[in-house]
Enzyme design. Structure first.
Site, PDB file in Angstrom:
ATOM      1  N   ASP A   9       0.860  -1.267  -0.409  1.00  0.00           N
ATOM      2  CA  ASP A   9       0.169  -0.019  -0.597  1.00  0.00           C
ATOM      3  C   ASP A   9       0.767   1.505   0.047  1.00  0.00           C
ATOM      4  OD1 ASP A   9       1.143  -0.374   2.481  1.00  0.00           O
ATOM      5  OD2 ASP A   9      -0.827   0.091   3.192  1.00  0.00           O
ATOM      6  N   GLU A  29       6.807  -6.836  -2.886  1.00  0.00           N
ATOM      7  CA  GLU A  29       5.242  -7.246  -2.157  1.00  0.00           C
ATOM      8  C   GLU A  29       4.356  -8.485  -3.539  1.00  0.00           C
ATOM      9  OE1 GLU A  29       1.531  -7.722  -1.462  1.00  0.00           O
ATOM     10  OE2 GLU A  29       2.100  -5.848  -0.472  1.00  0.00           O
ATOM     11  N   ASP A  60       7.082 -13.083  -4.084  1.00  0.00           N
ATOM     12  CA  ASP A  60       7.315 -13.772  -2.708  1.00  0.00           C
ATOM     13  C   ASP A  60       8.328 -13.068  -1.627  1.00  0.00           C
ATOM     14  OD1 ASP A  60       6.800 -14.886  -0.819  1.00  0.00           O
ATOM     15  OD2 ASP A  60       7.166 -16.756  -1.945  1.00  0.00           O
ATOM     16  N   GLY A  61       8.171 -12.407  -0.886  1.00  0.00           N
ATOM     17  CA  GLY A  61       8.884 -11.352   0.292  1.00  0.00           C
ATOM     18  C   GLY A  61       9.937 -12.530   0.430  1.00  0.00           C
ATOM     19  N   ASP A  79       6.179  -6.060   7.148  1.00  0.00           N
ATOM     20  CA  ASP A  79       4.251  -5.738   7.068  1.00  0.00           C
ATOM     21  C   ASP A  79       3.469  -6.388   6.507  1.00  0.00           C
ATOM     22  OD1 ASP A  79       2.167  -4.034   7.247  1.00  0.00           O
ATOM     23  OD2 ASP A  79       2.516  -2.899   5.317  1.00  0.00           O
ATOM     24  N   SER A  80       2.944  -7.732   7.438  1.00  0.00           N
ATOM     25  CA  SER A  80       2.635  -8.799   6.890  1.00  0.00           C
ATOM     26  C   SER A  80       0.912  -8.880   7.348  1.00  0.00           C
ATOM     27  CB  SER A  80       2.807  -9.794   6.770  1.00  0.00           C
ATOM     28  OG  SER A  80       2.659 -10.081   8.851  1.00  0.00           O
ATOM     29  N   THR A  81       0.071  -9.065   6.732  1.00  0.00           N
ATOM     30  CA  THR A  81      -1.177  -9.431   6.817  1.00  0.00           C
ATOM     31  C   THR A  81      -1.432 -10.092   7.739  1.00  0.00           C
ATOM     32  OG1 THR A  81      -1.721 -11.365   5.269  1.00  0.00           O
ATOM     33  CG2 THR A  81      -2.468  -9.140   4.936  1.00  0.00           C
ATOM     34  N   PRO A  86      -2.062 -16.820   2.464  1.00  0.00           N
ATOM     35  CA  PRO A  86       0.238 -17.059   2.170  1.00  0.00           C
ATOM     36  C   PRO A  86       0.839 -15.920   2.637  1.00  0.00           C
ATOM     37  CG  PRO A  86      -2.422 -16.183   0.655  1.00  0.00           C
ATOM     38  CD  PRO A  86      -3.070 -16.397   1.899  1.00  0.00           C
TER      39      PRO A  86
END
Length: 212
Positions: A9, A29, A60-61, A79-81, A86
């Site tokens: 974002d 990201e 892919d981080g 800074d992940s969900t 995933p």
């Protein structure tokens, strides 16, 4: 040199861009749709991705960190969900181990650590994993206000490969000056120190993990 895993974002990149001392900001990201949606609907955040020091990688981080050279970054921010779907790989011991290897001497890893209220087990497990990798005395949990997250209270971990201390080494006058110059609406030196003052129920989670 800073690495941001996630952050499509642009919010983290925007805040990092306020610091002139940074040489580079690499954002990895996995979901290109997140970037596109933010650029369309969240211009105040996504403008951070346009900063001249930002290198944006769609990928892919987990794989990126596993393959990057040792001692590549001074700061890594995850800074992940949430730790489902995933994003699960961003909460694994292997990922954290690769991230530690990628830090330079004196480097810092900051990662979100779930809700100590609604996901206490995962929070305690992440803390135990960081303590095993960095040493318990070099892992500092802290709490922040995130109104859009469950309970509005969320946790992060500040883990360092040196003896850097997030509160002891804070330069209060410099923090106050930076806050004023940047016209920050949340962060201040008082908020910084208060974030690391943990309530008793959070500290009890660490003890429970150690006993297990």
């Amino acid at each position: 040199n800073v690495l941001v895993i996630g952050g499509g974002d642009g919010g983290v990149a925007r805040e990092l861009g306020r610091h002139d001392c940074l040489e580079s900001i690499t954002v990895v990201e996995i979901d290109e749709a997140v970037i596109a949606a933010s650029r369309r609907h969240l211009p105040s955040l996504s403008r951070g991705l346009a900063h001249p020091k930002v290198k944006l990688i769609v990928g892919d981080g987990v794989k990126y960190v596993a393959e990057c050279a040792p001692a590549s970054f001074d700061v890594i921010i995850v800074d992940s969900t949430l730790a489902v779907g995933p994003a699960q790989g961003l909460f694994s011991p292997d990922f954290y181990g690769h991230a530690r290897r990628a830090l330079r001497p004196g480097g810092v890893l900051v990662s979100q650590a779930e809700s100590p209220r609604h996901n206490a087990r995962v929070f305690a497990e992440i803390h135990a994993c960081h303590a095993a990798l960095f040493g318990a005395a070099r892992v500092f949990p802290y709490l922040i206000s995130v109104p859009t997250y469950p309970s509005g209270l969320w946790s992060l971990l500040y883990s360092t490969v040196s003896d850097t201390h997030p509160c002891r080494d804070l330069l209060d006058a410099r923090a106050r000056s930076f806050t004023a110059e940047q016209r920050l609406r949340y962060y201040s030196d008082e908020i910084h120190r208060a974030a690391f003052a943990l309530p008793g129920y959070v500290r009890e989670l660490f003890s429970a993990t150690e006993q297990d």
